[in-house]
Write an enzyme that holds these catalytic residues in place. Sequence first.
Site, PDB file in Angstrom:
ATOM      1  N   ARG A  21      87.100 -92.861 -22.344  1.00  0.00           N
ATOM      2  CA  ARG A  21      86.144 -91.834 -21.928  1.00  0.00           C
ATOM      3  C   ARG A  21      86.739 -90.480 -22.206  1.00  0.00           C
ATOM      4  O   ARG A  21      87.895 -90.242 -21.857  1.00  0.00           O
ATOM      5  CB  ARG A  21      85.880 -91.905 -20.410  1.00  0.00           C
ATOM      6  CG  ARG A  21      85.203 -93.124 -19.911  1.00  0.00           C
ATOM      7  CD  ARG A  21      85.434 -93.256 -18.413  1.00  0.00           C
ATOM      8  NE  ARG A  21      86.871 -93.384 -18.119  1.00  0.00           N
ATOM      9  CZ  ARG A  21      87.406 -93.252 -16.912  1.00  0.00           C
ATOM     10  NH1 ARG A  21      86.660 -92.967 -15.872  1.00  0.00           N
ATOM     11  NH2 ARG A  21      88.711 -93.395 -16.723  1.00  0.00           N
TER      12      ARG A  21
ATOM     13  N   CYS B 226      78.343 -90.938 -27.396  1.00  0.00           N
ATOM     14  CA  CYS B 226      78.204 -92.396 -27.541  1.00  0.00           C
ATOM     15  C   CYS B 226      76.882 -92.964 -27.030  1.00  0.00           C
ATOM     16  O   CYS B 226      76.129 -93.565 -27.802  1.00  0.00           O
ATOM     17  CB  CYS B 226      79.353 -93.095 -26.834  1.00  0.00           C
ATOM     18  SG  CYS B 226      80.928 -92.806 -27.636  1.00  0.00           S
TER      19      CYS B 226
ATOM     20  N   LYS C 194      79.543 -83.673 -20.010  1.00  0.00           N
ATOM     21  CA  LYS C 194      80.212 -84.063 -18.770  1.00  0.00           C
ATOM     22  C   LYS C 194      81.433 -83.170 -18.595  1.00  0.00           C
ATOM     23  O   LYS C 194      81.815 -82.462 -19.533  1.00  0.00           O
ATOM     24  CB  LYS C 194      80.577 -85.542 -18.764  1.00  0.00           C
ATOM     25  CG  LYS C 194      81.652 -85.935 -19.745  1.00  0.00           C
ATOM     26  CD  LYS C 194      82.020 -87.374 -19.477  1.00  0.00           C
ATOM     27  CE  LYS C 194      83.104 -87.858 -20.414  1.00  0.00           C
ATOM     28  NZ  LYS C 194      83.479 -89.227 -20.197  1.00  0.00           N
TER      29      LYS C 194
HETATM   30  P1  NAD Z   1      84.508 -87.231 -34.222  1.00  0.00           P
HETATM   31  O1  NAD Z   1      83.355 -86.699 -34.972  1.00  0.00           O
HETATM   32  O2  NAD Z   1      85.119 -86.427 -33.130  1.00  0.00           O
HETATM   33  O3  NAD Z   1      85.705 -87.551 -35.242  1.00  0.00           O
HETATM   34  C1  NAD Z   1      85.545 -88.147 -36.501  1.00  0.00           C
HETATM   35  C2  NAD Z   1      86.529 -87.482 -37.462  1.00  0.00           C
HETATM   36  O4  NAD Z   1      86.587 -88.226 -38.670  1.00  0.00           O
HETATM   37  C3  NAD Z   1      86.118 -86.061 -37.839  1.00  0.00           C
HETATM   38  O5  NAD Z   1      87.186 -85.172 -37.574  1.00  0.00           O
HETATM   39  C4  NAD Z   1      85.838 -86.162 -39.351  1.00  0.00           C
HETATM   40  O6  NAD Z   1      86.137 -84.970 -40.044  1.00  0.00           O
HETATM   41  C5  NAD Z   1      86.736 -87.315 -39.751  1.00  0.00           C
HETATM   42  N1  NAD Z   1      86.378 -88.005 -40.984  1.00  0.00           N
HETATM   43  C6  NAD Z   1      85.142 -88.396 -41.428  1.00  0.00           C
HETATM   44  N2  NAD Z   1      85.251 -89.053 -42.605  1.00  0.00           N
HETATM   45  C7  NAD Z   1      86.571 -89.105 -42.907  1.00  0.00           C
HETATM   46  C8  NAD Z   1      87.309 -89.680 -43.997  1.00  0.00           C
HETATM   47  N3  NAD Z   1      86.721 -90.359 -44.991  1.00  0.00           N
HETATM   48  N4  NAD Z   1      88.655 -89.524 -44.000  1.00  0.00           N
HETATM   49  C9  NAD Z   1      89.279 -88.858 -43.010  1.00  0.00           C
HETATM   50  N5  NAD Z   1      88.621 -88.309 -41.955  1.00  0.00           N
HETATM   51  C10 NAD Z   1      87.297 -88.439 -41.896  1.00  0.00           C
HETATM   52  O7  NAD Z   1      84.072 -88.651 -33.686  1.00  0.00           O
HETATM   53  P2  NAD Z   1      84.655 -89.434 -32.405  1.00  0.00           P
HETATM   54  O8  NAD Z   1      84.015 -88.957 -31.176  1.00  0.00           O
HETATM   55  O9  NAD Z   1      86.132 -89.461 -32.507  1.00  0.00           O
HETATM   56  O10 NAD Z   1      84.077 -90.893 -32.685  1.00  0.00           O
HETATM   57  C11 NAD Z   1      84.605 -91.729 -33.680  1.00  0.00           C
HETATM   58  C12 NAD Z   1      84.050 -93.131 -33.487  1.00  0.00           C
HETATM   59  O11 NAD Z   1      84.507 -93.654 -32.227  1.00  0.00           O
HETATM   60  C13 NAD Z   1      82.526 -93.199 -33.423  1.00  0.00           C
HETATM   61  O12 NAD Z   1      82.098 -94.369 -34.031  1.00  0.00           O
HETATM   62  C14 NAD Z   1      82.239 -93.231 -31.934  1.00  0.00           C
HETATM   63  O13 NAD Z   1      81.025 -93.875 -31.640  1.00  0.00           O
HETATM   64  C15 NAD Z   1      83.404 -94.034 -31.420  1.00  0.00           C
HETATM   65  N6  NAD Z   1      83.759 -93.764 -30.019  1.00  0.00           N
HETATM   66  C16 NAD Z   1      83.752 -92.487 -29.540  1.00  0.00           C
HETATM   67  C17 NAD Z   1      84.119 -92.248 -28.224  1.00  0.00           C
HETATM   68  C18 NAD Z   1      84.110 -90.858 -27.659  1.00  0.00           C
HETATM   69  O14 NAD Z   1      84.179 -90.721 -26.442  1.00  0.00           O
HETATM   70  N7  NAD Z   1      84.048 -89.820 -28.469  1.00  0.00           N
HETATM   71  C19 NAD Z   1      84.496 -93.317 -27.396  1.00  0.00           C
HETATM   72  C20 NAD Z   1      84.513 -94.607 -27.917  1.00  0.00           C
HETATM   73  C21 NAD Z   1      84.134 -94.812 -29.236  1.00  0.00           C
END
Ligand code: NAD
Length: 439
Positions: free
Chosen positions: A154, A263, A324
């Site tokens: 989270r 999410c 949040k």
């Molecule tokens: P985010 O957008 O914060 O981070 C993704 C990062 O990946 C970005 O910085 C982007 O520039 C980079 N990126 C994209 N393509 C790339 C590539 N080819 N090479 C290198 N870097 C690349 O996203 P997030 O919140 O970290 O979420 C990532 C995944 O995790 C999603 O699928 C999300 O559903 C899942 N997730 C998120 C959370 C949360 O709380 N944020 C929790 C559990 C799961």
Amino acid sequence: MRIVMIGAGYVGLVSGACLADFGHEVVCVEVDESKVASLREGRVPIYEPGLSELVLANQAAGRLTFTTSLKAAGRGANAIFIAVGTPSLAEIGSADMRFVHDAARDIAGVIEDFTVVVVKSTVPIGAGDEVERIIAERAPRDRFAVVSNPEFLREGAAIEDFKRPDRVVIGVEDDRAREVMREIYQPIESNGGPIVYTSRRSSEMIKYAANVFLAMKVTFINEIADLCERLGADVLDVSHGIGLDDRIGRRFLNPGPGFGGSCFPKDTLALTKLAADAKAPIRLVETLVDVNDKRKTAMAAKIVAACGGSVAGKRIAVLGLTYKPKTDDMRDAPSLVIVPELQAAGARVVAYDPEGLRTAKPLLPGVEFADNAYACLKGADAAVVVTEWDEFRALDLARVKASLAAPIMVDLRNIYPIKAMKALGFRYVCVGRGFGGEG
Ligand code: NAD
């Protein structure tokens, strides 16, 4: 273990830093050059409690580095994690797999020895098969295995969640990959953290099912709160009364303005799409998506009603903008619906958020931003709590009242005691606590 983390966002950066803290050698590969530049200078581009310290310590220890190039980083890695975004595809609602597939293509070009490709992003069931197919276009099949390892952290408590999770889920069907994953997560296992091994598809399904279930709990209590307002019951007592039942549990039973964030909105939508495509529609989830969307607009109407039926020309002070507390994340935040609705109804909105101003400002045109809560409240015709940051809980309520032009407080997070607010002479409207939310 030598680990590569593709994507240094909320999940990739936290996971990379925590894995480095466990003693692994981690390279984060990120396409956004400005993020890499600032991380190399020791500046963490997102707000997450404790993350700056963790990143700095592991950089200093030489276990955590940042680059834009997978070519150099990927060679010789035991595991390459994919932690890129999977946002909703506009109009359609299913997960946009573009970034995951791009990452898979990049990986295919760097695999030399046996490498475990770990999909940490939240992806539709069967996505691992597609990642495998893409990599196999360029790399021999016996040199890699694709594993599903969804993340449950989270935001706001991400480091604790990663290091001491309720469980780690690993969808793996290759024995060598299983051993690599076991070694990567050994520090958690030895700390008593349960590791669930399952098939890749089951693992992908676990992530969606978990998020959707939690979103359902939130939506359920929101609807019960609405009913409490009609029938004169107090939803906080109801949450407590039902939550003590082990089968139900107390968590995620706090009513509010509807769920948002990076999410729940996209994952609930993606699952409805996935289910419809699989000819097994989940009507329960379809309904909760619809109920939650409408709730955000309904909250704006609640604020207008509390202001006597019109906010035209009124100054409305909004406390909290992020979806949040303890994050700067504005993705799908309820404020992004509520604030524009108030503006459309003629209100002048002034807002304050402890950590979210940088991310919120570009998303909320026409809003005046204050530097602190009291400055935000000064001269406003009503105050609205949208996000329950701790610093709002302990505001001096007499000073709040004196700051406002009219003593109206709409508390969409139920953080103030009804009795005290009434004794101070507020018109205090909250969520689900007695007739009309007014006690
Ligand atoms: P985010 O957008 O914060 O981070 C993704 C990062 O990946 C970005 O910085 C982007 O520039 C980079 N990126 C994209 N393509 C790339 C590539 N080819 N090479 C290198 N870097 C690349 O996203 P997030 O919140 O970290 O979420 C990532 C995944 O995790 C999603 O699928 C999300 O559903 C899942 N997730 C998120 C959370 C949360 O709380 N944020 C929790 C559990 C799961």
